[in-house]
Design a protein around this motif. Structure first.
Motif, PDB file in Angstrom:
ATOM      1  N   LEU A  13     -10.162  -0.895  -0.830  1.00 28.73           N
ATOM      2  CA  LEU A  13      -9.030  -0.082  -0.383  1.00 28.73           C
ATOM      3  C   LEU A  13      -8.848   1.146  -1.266  1.00 28.73           C
ATOM      4  N   ALA A  14      -9.236   1.048  -2.545  1.00 25.98           N
ATOM      5  CA  ALA A  14      -9.141   2.211  -3.426  1.00 25.98           C
ATOM      6  C   ALA A  14      -9.986   3.375  -2.902  1.00 25.98           C
ATOM      7  N   GLU A  15     -11.047   3.049  -2.160  1.00 24.46           N
ATOM      8  CA  GLU A  15     -11.889   4.100  -1.574  1.00 24.46           C
ATOM      9  C   GLU A  15     -11.128   4.918  -0.534  1.00 24.46           C
ATOM     10  N   LEU A  16     -10.055   4.349   0.006  1.00 25.04           N
ATOM     11  CA  LEU A  16      -9.277   5.067   1.014  1.00 25.04           C
ATOM     12  C   LEU A  16      -8.455   6.194   0.399  1.00 25.04           C
ATOM     13  N   ALA A  17      -8.366   6.242  -0.924  1.00 23.88           N
ATOM     14  CA  ALA A  17      -7.556   7.270  -1.586  1.00 23.88           C
ATOM     15  C   ALA A  17      -8.046   8.677  -1.273  1.00 23.88           C
ATOM     16  N   GLU A  18      -9.282   8.795  -0.814  1.00 22.18           N
ATOM     17  CA  GLU A  18      -9.801  10.122  -0.460  1.00 22.18           C
ATOM     18  C   GLU A  18      -9.222  10.643   0.850  1.00 22.18           C
ATOM     19  N   LEU A  19      -8.603   9.776   1.638  1.00 25.35           N
ATOM     20  CA  LEU A  19      -8.034  10.192   2.912  1.00 25.35           C
ATOM     21  C   LEU A  19      -6.697  10.896   2.678  1.00 25.35           C
ATOM     22  N   PRO A  20      -6.446  12.006   3.332  1.00 25.63           N
ATOM     23  CA  PRO A  20      -5.214  12.778   3.074  1.00 25.63           C
ATOM     24  C   PRO A  20      -3.929  12.001   3.290  1.00 25.63           C
ATOM     25  N   VAL A  21      -3.943  11.024   4.194  1.00 25.41           N
ATOM     26  CA  VAL A  21      -2.714  10.313   4.543  1.00 25.41           C
ATOM     27  C   VAL A  21      -2.406   9.163   3.582  1.00 25.41           C
ATOM     28  N   VAL A  22      -3.330   8.832   2.690  1.00 18.83           N
ATOM     29  CA  VAL A  22      -3.147   7.721   1.759  1.00 18.83           C
ATOM     30  C   VAL A  22      -2.593   8.245   0.441  1.00 18.83           C
ATOM     31  N   GLY A  23      -1.395   7.744   0.078  1.00 17.80           N
ATOM     32  CA  GLY A  23      -0.787   8.158  -1.178  1.00 17.80           C
ATOM     33  C   GLY A  23      -1.154   7.260  -2.337  1.00 17.80           C
ATOM     34  N   GLU A  24      -1.164   5.952  -2.100  1.00 20.59           N
ATOM     35  CA  GLU A  24      -1.442   5.004  -3.177  1.00 20.59           C
ATOM     36  C   GLU A  24      -1.857   3.672  -2.583  1.00 20.59           C
ATOM     37  N   VAL A  25      -2.704   2.944  -3.323  1.00 20.26           N
ATOM     38  CA  VAL A  25      -3.023   1.549  -3.020  1.00 20.26           C
ATOM     39  C   VAL A  25      -2.527   0.700  -4.179  1.00 20.26           C
ATOM     40  N   ARG A  26      -1.753  -0.360  -3.867  1.00 17.59           N
ATOM     41  CA  ARG A  26      -1.200  -1.246  -4.890  1.00 17.59           C
ATOM     42  C   ARG A  26      -1.704  -2.659  -4.645  1.00 17.59           C
ATOM     43  N   ARG A  27      -1.825  -3.436  -5.731  1.00 18.88           N
ATOM     44  CA  ARG A  27      -2.341  -4.790  -5.541  1.00 18.88           C
ATOM     45  C   ARG A  27      -2.005  -5.678  -6.717  1.00 18.88           C
ATOM     46  N   LEU A  28      -1.716  -6.942  -6.406  1.00 19.96           N
ATOM     47  CA  LEU A  28      -1.729  -8.022  -7.369  1.00 19.96           C
ATOM     48  C   LEU A  28      -2.199  -9.245  -6.611  1.00 19.96           C
ATOM     49  N   GLY A  29      -3.396  -9.755  -6.939  1.00 20.97           N
ATOM     50  CA  GLY A  29      -3.979 -10.854  -6.180  1.00 20.97           C
ATOM     51  C   GLY A  29      -4.197 -10.428  -4.738  1.00 20.97           C
TER      52      GLY A  29
END
Length: 454
Positions: free
Chosen positions: A361-377
């Motif tokens: 999902l971190a790879e999606l950060a290159e998309l203009p509409v993605v601001g942040e990806v957060r995760r725990l487990g």
């Protein structure tokens, strides 16, 4: 033959949809939405609708089905118990073997010193009980002025008048009249929302605000603070590592109880049995539900200390009881469910597959509409934005994106106004994580700053 089956399934689906629209009141559904997705079966991390279409359940329904759909051993546990003693309660001196067995098991699983257990039918009921316990604890100790409750904006704790009253979204208050009195809302520890903190360190800001609020209200008027270790309704908001230890220390210095709402985070979701283990903070009262039975039957458990239990029971007893408190069939299913979680190492799987999914999902950060990806487990969120520099949310929310994911990519997940919330079953595989990531990319790559999917 295939087309005949498809037509038959379509007719069944249409009939169910008609009956649904005519009879059911759906939570959160606006009147203008007449479409329906009628689910009829499931296995593992997948569900199927009345028309035969399969979907990847990336939400574990509501962050509930830890062990996945269609586990026959849980059905057997329920059936076997129903033939022995389908139902009784634990009021007064009455009890049952399954409730005792489950309470004993939870007292071993939970972090010290949470050794006493009160059973409920779900998370909202659990938070109602926790709030009552906190106020009654102080009352019976002679501190009868301690009635105020601290919570956070963007918090979700249920829809009862108590649990809804400490939920920090306006929708749970507007139009319903007076709710739980004497509740005070604090800033959530949401690092992505930098505008909340005036340039300060997130934890420093939140702790200064907490201390100021306590002093303003008066420490001797505050019973407890309630909070989710990771804010589920707010969109998998993971606080800074020092936030909860500092909050717990400050509350303790004022004699204020800490209620940890682990309705979503407990039973393996964060990679530990309980999120308290991840943050190194043991609350005074812990509320659990959802993953306790993986949703196969409604059940919940509130865990607390011997000290608090002694005060709220005492010579007068604890004057609160639900009809289904200690339901033996629910307890039997919970015991079988915990067996699966332990036997299959699902907390460890949540950590490992969560790591893999987080990288994808971190790879999606290159998309203009993605601001942040957060995760725990396996508790994740993709924050969507119309402008990455200003971090403005999509103008019409995230529902259209979620609809497109379901209809175009066969992915079911949850949303809040700002984010796509991803809580898959703990049996999720790396292959399913890749399928989810690819589906998200296919839709988010066609999502514009206006929130419309091209």
């Amino acid at each position: 033959m295939t087309s005949a089956i498809s037509r038959a399934s379509g007719a069944v689906g249409a009939a169910l949809a008609d009956a649904d629209r005519a009879t059911l009141i759906h939570p959160t559904l606006p009147a203008h939405r007449t479409d329906r997705t009628l689910l009829v079966s499931g296995s593992g991390s997948r569900v199927r609708d009345a028309d035969g279409r399969e979907y990847l359940d990336a939400s574990a329904v509501l962050g509930v089905t830890q062990v996945g759909h269609g586990r026959a051993e849980l059905a057997r546990a329920a059936a076997e118990q129903m033939t022995r003693l389908e139902y009784f309660h634990t009021w007064g001196t009455l009890s049952n073997d399954r409730a005792v067995e489950l309470a004993a098991r939870l007292s071993v699983l939970a972090p010290e010193p949470l050794r006493r257990v009160y059973f409920t039918s779900g998370g909202a009921e659990g938070n109602e009980i926790a709030l009552r316990m906190a106020r009654l604890y102080h009352h019976r100790r002679g501190e009868r002025g301690r009635t105020a409750i601290l919570s956070r904006r963007m918090a979700y704790h249920g829809i009862g008048y108590g649990s809804g009253g400490v939920s920090g979204f306006p929708v749970y208050h507007d139009g319903f009249g007076p709710s739980l009195p004497d509740v005070h809302f604090l800033t959530p520890p949401h690092p992505y929302r930098q505008e909340m903190f005036s340039g300060a360190d997130v934890s420093d800001f939140c702790l200064a605000e907490l201390r100021e609020t306590i002093e303003r209200i008066g420490p001797d008027r505050i019973a407890a603070m309630i909070g989710e270790p990771v804010m589920g309704g707010g969109g998998a908001v993971v606080p800074p590592a020092d936030y909860w230890p500092r909050v717990a220390e400050l509350l303790r210095s004022y004699g204020i109880l800490l209620i940890s709402d682990e309705v979503v985070t407990a039973y393996g979701r964060t990679g530990h049995w309980f999120a308290a283990e991840h943050f190194g903070v043991v609350p005074d009262i812990m509320v659990t539900a959802k993953g306790l039975t993986s949703g196969y039957i409604p059940h919940g458990a509130v865990l607390t200390t011997d000290e608090i239990a002694a005060e709220v029971t005492g010579d007068q007893g604890f004057p609160v009881g639900y009809t289904y408190t200690g339901h033996p069939t629910a307890c039997a299913v919970a015991l079988a469910n915990l067996d699966i979680i332990e036997r299959e190492g699902l907390p460890a799987n949540a950590a490992a597959v969560g790591d893999h999914l987080g990288r994808r999902l971190a790879e999606l950060a290159e998309l203009p509409v993605v601001g942040e990806v957060r995760r725990l487990g396996l508790m994740l969120a993709v924050e969507l934005t119309s402008d990455r520099a200003s971090r403005r949310p999509l103008p019409n929310g995230t529902v259209e994106v979620a609809d497109a994911l379901r209809e175009q990519a066969g992915i079911i997940l949850r949303t809040n106004p700002y984010a796509l919330v991803i809580n898959p079953p703990l049996v999720f595989t790396r292959e399913e994580a890749d399928e989810l990531a690819d589906g998200l990319r296919s839709v988010l790559g066609r999502t514009g700053p206006d929130g419309h999917v091209r």
